[in-house]
Design a protein around this motif. Structure first.
Motif, PDB file in Angstrom:
ATOM      1  N   LEU A 124       0.826  -1.199   0.000  1.00  0.00           N
ATOM      2  CA  LEU A 124       0.000   0.000   0.000  1.00  0.00           C
ATOM      3  C   LEU A 124       0.866   1.257   0.000  1.00  0.00           C
ATOM      4  O   LEU A 124       0.528   2.259  -0.652  1.00  0.00           O
ATOM      5  CB  LEU A 124      -0.932  -0.006   1.213  1.00  0.00           C
ATOM      6  CG  LEU A 124      -2.043  -1.058   1.191  1.00  0.00           C
ATOM      7  CD1 LEU A 124      -2.746  -1.117   2.537  1.00  0.00           C
ATOM      8  CD2 LEU A 124      -3.047  -0.768   0.073  1.00  0.00           C
ATOM      9  N   PHE A 125       1.973   1.204   0.729  1.00  0.00           N
ATOM     10  CA  PHE A 125       2.910   2.330   0.722  1.00  0.00           C
ATOM     11  C   PHE A 125       3.412   2.594  -0.690  1.00  0.00           C
ATOM     12  O   PHE A 125       3.447   3.748  -1.152  1.00  0.00           O
ATOM     13  CB  PHE A 125       4.093   2.050   1.653  1.00  0.00           C
ATOM     14  CG  PHE A 125       5.181   3.096   1.592  1.00  0.00           C
ATOM     15  CD1 PHE A 125       5.181   4.160   2.475  1.00  0.00           C
ATOM     16  CD2 PHE A 125       6.195   3.016   0.636  1.00  0.00           C
ATOM     17  CE1 PHE A 125       6.174   5.137   2.405  1.00  0.00           C
ATOM     18  CE2 PHE A 125       7.184   3.978   0.564  1.00  0.00           C
ATOM     19  CZ  PHE A 125       7.176   5.047   1.447  1.00  0.00           C
ATOM     20  N   ASP A 126       3.808   1.534  -1.378  1.00  0.00           N
ATOM     21  CA  ASP A 126       4.352   1.701  -2.724  1.00  0.00           C
ATOM     22  C   ASP A 126       3.331   2.327  -3.664  1.00  0.00           C
ATOM     23  O   ASP A 126       3.663   3.224  -4.451  1.00  0.00           O
ATOM     24  CB  ASP A 126       4.815   0.353  -3.265  1.00  0.00           C
ATOM     25  CG  ASP A 126       6.057  -0.167  -2.557  1.00  0.00           C
ATOM     26  OD1 ASP A 126       6.734   0.631  -1.891  1.00  0.00           O
ATOM     27  OD2 ASP A 126       6.336  -1.372  -2.661  1.00  0.00           O
ATOM     28  N   ASP A 127       2.092   1.880  -3.582  1.00  0.00           N
ATOM     29  CA  ASP A 127       1.045   2.436  -4.444  1.00  0.00           C
ATOM     30  C   ASP A 127       0.777   3.901  -4.128  1.00  0.00           C
ATOM     31  O   ASP A 127       0.675   4.737  -5.033  1.00  0.00           O
ATOM     32  CB  ASP A 127      -0.256   1.640  -4.277  1.00  0.00           C
ATOM     33  CG  ASP A 127      -0.192   0.262  -4.921  1.00  0.00           C
ATOM     34  OD1 ASP A 127       0.561   0.088  -5.888  1.00  0.00           O
ATOM     35  OD2 ASP A 127      -0.908  -0.644  -4.441  1.00  0.00           O
ATOM     36  N   SER A 128       0.635   4.216  -2.851  1.00  0.00           N
ATOM     37  CA  SER A 128       0.294   5.588  -2.472  1.00  0.00           C
ATOM     38  C   SER A 128       1.442   6.545  -2.733  1.00  0.00           C
ATOM     39  O   SER A 128       1.239   7.679  -3.198  1.00  0.00           O
ATOM     40  CB  SER A 128      -0.139   5.648  -1.001  1.00  0.00           C
ATOM     41  OG  SER A 128       0.821   5.046  -0.161  1.00  0.00           O
TER      42      SER A 128
END
Length: 271
Positions: A124-128
């Motif tokens: 989720l960090f990578d996407d955001s």
């Protein structure tokens, strides 16, 4: 551990860690290296989410001027308890950043190994982060610490960091995604974890790293990223695996010793 004005500064190095107990192995930075870093979203979907965001406020516009007035008011919190909490909130990468939600969850992450939880949040960090960076690249807005080179920040900021783009707040985007994920993991604590996610965004105002509309835009983007990620095929299985680990952490009965200090800091009135 030092005490200042009755406040025990357990907000060390960007996470609510107990100096006496040390950092659990599962939460040490090197543990993150083994976590898969591939996000849930395709590059094209991330770009679509980024393209849906409005541009930053025009310099000198009413929104821009209101932002700058409000940002200057946050100088009154320098060196306060809320400033120290904002220093901790500057750590956004999992697994350490997940401890910002310890008190809202009533657990101590790190009391049990949580590789699946760490992996979920890393994806989720990578996407955001990718979505926020795409928006930043479309239209530059200076940070408060960039507009005013003398402005203090609660974190160490390089010259390049001062000159980097402020809109939207990537930190607020990431924090919002974390908050939504924890709300999905523990629906009974949704209000509490979303509040902490919002406070992490407000910490960027305290730090002089973002303007209010940057943080607001980051929250909008973060919710859009989470909704898109939650609709992908892998998400439900990852969430279920993370939920088991969170329950195991709760079963230890351990809580974060910094929670009293966090409550005190969050009680500080904002300007």
């Amino acid at each position: 551990m030092r005490t200042r004005g009755g406040f025990i500064t357990v907000f060390a190095a960007g996470a609510l860690l107990s100096a006496c107990a040390g950092t659990p192995a599962a939460l040490r930075p090197e543990a993150a290296k083994a976590v898969e870093t591939k996000g849930y979203l395709t590059p094209s979907l991330i770009r679509t989410l980024a393209d849906a965001m409005p541009p930053p406020p025009v310099a000198g516009s009413p929104v821009d001027l209101a932002d700058k007035t409000r940002s200057n008011q946050f100088r009154t919190l320098e060196d306060s308890d809320r400033w120290l909490l904002a220093t901790a909130h500057a750590e956004l990468r999992p697994p350490l950043a997940l401890q910002h939600f310890d008190c809202a969850l009533g657990v101590r992450l790190g009391s049990a190994t949580t590789p699946n939880l760490n992996r979920l949040m890393q994806r989720l960090f990578d996407d955001s982060d990718a979505a926020a960076e795409l928006v930043k690249a479309r239209g530059f807005r200076a940070r408060p610490v960039g507009d005013d080179p003398a402005r203090r920040s609660c974190q160490r900021v390089s010259e390049a960091g001062r000159k980097s783009a402020s809109y939207p707040s990537g930190s607020s985007t990431v924090a919002t995604v974390y908050g939504e994920a924890f709300a999905a993991l523990e629906p009974g604590r949704a209000v509490e974890v979303r509040r902490i996610a919002h406070e992490m965004g407000l910490s960027r105002l305290v730090c002089g790293m973002h303007y209010p509309s940057d943080v607001a835009a980051g929250e909008v983007l973060g919710k859009a990223v989470f909704d898109a990620a939650a609709a992908t095929p892998d998400f439900d299985a990852d969430l279920a695996a993370a939920r088991i680990e969170l329950a195991a952490a709760r079963s230890t009965g351990l809580t974060n010793p910094g929670c009293a200090s966090e409550r005190l800091a969050l009680a500080t009135p904002l300007p």
